[in-house]
Design a protein around this motif. Structure first.
Motif, PDB file in Angstrom:
ATOM      1  N   ALA A  47     -47.663 -91.926 -25.523  1.00  0.00           N
ATOM      2  CA  ALA A  47     -46.759 -90.819 -26.172  1.00  0.00           C
ATOM      3  C   ALA A  47     -48.268 -89.445 -25.507  1.00  0.00           C
ATOM      4  O   ALA A  47     -49.750 -89.768 -25.320  1.00  0.00           O
ATOM      5  CB  ALA A  47     -46.712 -90.461 -27.093  1.00  0.00           C
ATOM      6  N   GLY A  79     -44.409 -85.456 -25.712  1.00  0.00           N
ATOM      7  CA  GLY A  79     -43.948 -86.372 -25.116  1.00  0.00           C
ATOM      8  C   GLY A  79     -44.022 -87.535 -25.040  1.00  0.00           C
ATOM      9  O   GLY A  79     -45.319 -88.320 -24.357  1.00  0.00           O
ATOM     10  N   ARG A  80     -43.326 -88.534 -24.339  1.00  0.00           N
ATOM     11  CA  ARG A  80     -43.132 -90.602 -24.019  1.00  0.00           C
ATOM     12  C   ARG A  80     -43.965 -90.095 -22.685  1.00  0.00           C
ATOM     13  O   ARG A  80     -43.211 -89.846 -21.818  1.00  0.00           O
ATOM     14  CB  ARG A  80     -42.255 -91.052 -24.678  1.00  0.00           C
ATOM     15  CG  ARG A  80     -42.643 -92.511 -24.748  1.00  0.00           C
ATOM     16  CD  ARG A  80     -40.931 -93.372 -24.556  1.00  0.00           C
ATOM     17  NE  ARG A  80     -39.601 -92.684 -24.093  1.00  0.00           N
ATOM     18  CZ  ARG A  80     -39.211 -93.383 -23.090  1.00  0.00           C
ATOM     19  NH1 ARG A  80     -39.822 -94.484 -22.306  1.00  0.00           N
ATOM     20  NH2 ARG A  80     -38.080 -92.506 -22.947  1.00  0.00           N
ATOM     21  N   GLU A  94     -44.617 -82.791 -20.022  1.00  0.00           N
ATOM     22  CA  GLU A  94     -44.276 -82.107 -21.017  1.00  0.00           C
ATOM     23  C   GLU A  94     -44.525 -80.799 -22.031  1.00  0.00           C
ATOM     24  O   GLU A  94     -43.263 -79.766 -22.108  1.00  0.00           O
ATOM     25  CB  GLU A  94     -44.807 -82.885 -22.440  1.00  0.00           C
ATOM     26  CG  GLU A  94     -44.351 -84.643 -21.573  1.00  0.00           C
ATOM     27  CD  GLU A  94     -42.378 -85.384 -22.784  1.00  0.00           C
ATOM     28  OE1 GLU A  94     -42.219 -83.511 -22.894  1.00  0.00           O
ATOM     29  OE2 GLU A  94     -42.507 -85.362 -21.619  1.00  0.00           O
ATOM     30  N   GLU A  98     -41.118 -78.300 -22.254  1.00  0.00           N
ATOM     31  CA  GLU A  98     -40.628 -78.058 -23.718  1.00  0.00           C
ATOM     32  C   GLU A  98     -41.611 -76.718 -24.198  1.00  0.00           C
ATOM     33  O   GLU A  98     -40.642 -75.668 -24.991  1.00  0.00           O
ATOM     34  CB  GLU A  98     -41.914 -78.590 -24.667  1.00  0.00           C
ATOM     35  CG  GLU A  98     -41.210 -79.847 -25.176  1.00  0.00           C
ATOM     36  CD  GLU A  98     -41.741 -81.346 -25.522  1.00  0.00           C
ATOM     37  OE1 GLU A  98     -42.968 -80.216 -26.701  1.00  0.00           O
ATOM     38  OE2 GLU A  98     -41.915 -82.357 -26.003  1.00  0.00           O
ATOM     39  N   GLU A 142     -33.114 -82.635 -25.719  1.00  0.00           N
ATOM     40  CA  GLU A 142     -34.190 -81.591 -26.305  1.00  0.00           C
ATOM     41  C   GLU A 142     -33.595 -80.336 -26.681  1.00  0.00           C
ATOM     42  O   GLU A 142     -33.197 -79.802 -25.722  1.00  0.00           O
ATOM     43  CB  GLU A 142     -34.783 -82.317 -25.766  1.00  0.00           C
ATOM     44  CG  GLU A 142     -36.653 -82.083 -26.141  1.00  0.00           C
ATOM     45  CD  GLU A 142     -37.788 -82.053 -25.523  1.00  0.00           C
ATOM     46  OE1 GLU A 142     -38.827 -82.611 -25.864  1.00  0.00           O
ATOM     47  OE2 GLU A 142     -37.222 -81.491 -23.461  1.00  0.00           O
TER      48      GLU A 142
END
Length: 183
Positions: A47, A79-80, A94, A98, A142
């Protein structure tokens, strides 16, 4: 016992779960003294997390519910990694997903194993440089809320138990360290 004598020899591996985010296996191992033991291991693709400071001197966080903790916490964007994905590219993705923020550059800070006693997850930390605000594009499953805090406010949230994960606490201390270096 010498350091070279500490290695455990895997006798057998049984995969017991293969999910979207993790795989779980149980290994039978031979210990350095010849005895046998079982090791439960969580396999994770890795991640990234991003330390992002706005031009106004505020760190970018997201508030989200974390089911394993059964509570809502404040975290830095993270994040992954997808299979074969470059960590810096993942960090950029990410941040946009987000927070909506775009970083002109992702500067590598550090990497570390999150829980080496049972998991192989490697977390890369980047610092987003030259941020531009935009619209968040969260994944379908999410739900996040953007929060921006000063350094003092971030430490208050740590003391209040609202910031409780290692990557975010590390990020706040990194920010403080950077401030101290600047004088």
């Amino acid at each position: 016992m010498k350091m070279s004598d500490l290695r455990e020899k895997t006798i057998r591996t049984e995969q017991i779960y293969d999910g979207k985010i993790i795989r779980v296996q149980v290994d039978d191992v031979e210990l350095p003294n010849g005895n046998r033991a079982k090791r439960e291991i969580v396999r994770h693709s890795g991640a990234v997390a991003v330390i992002a400071i706005t031009s106004e001197g505020r760190m970018v966080f997201v508030r989200q519910f974390r089911k394993p903790l059964d509570q809502t916490i404040l975290e830095i964007p993270a994040g992954r990694l997808e299979a074969g994905e470059d960590p810096a590219d993942c960090a950029k993705r990410e941040m946009i997903e987000e927070t909506g923020y775009r970083a002109e550059q992702m500067k590598f800070v550090t990497k570390f194993y999150t829980s080496p006693g049972f998991a192989d997850e490697l977390l890369y930390i980047y610092e987003g440089v030259s941020l531009t605000k935009g619209e968040a594009q969260p994944d379908q499953d999410e739900f996040v809320e953007l929060v921006e805090l000063t350094l003092d406010e971030a430490f208050e949230r740590i003391e209040a138990g609202e910031i409780i994960d290692a990557k975010t606490i590390l990020a706040v201390y990194h920010w403080q360290n950077q401030q101290l270096k600047q004088g």
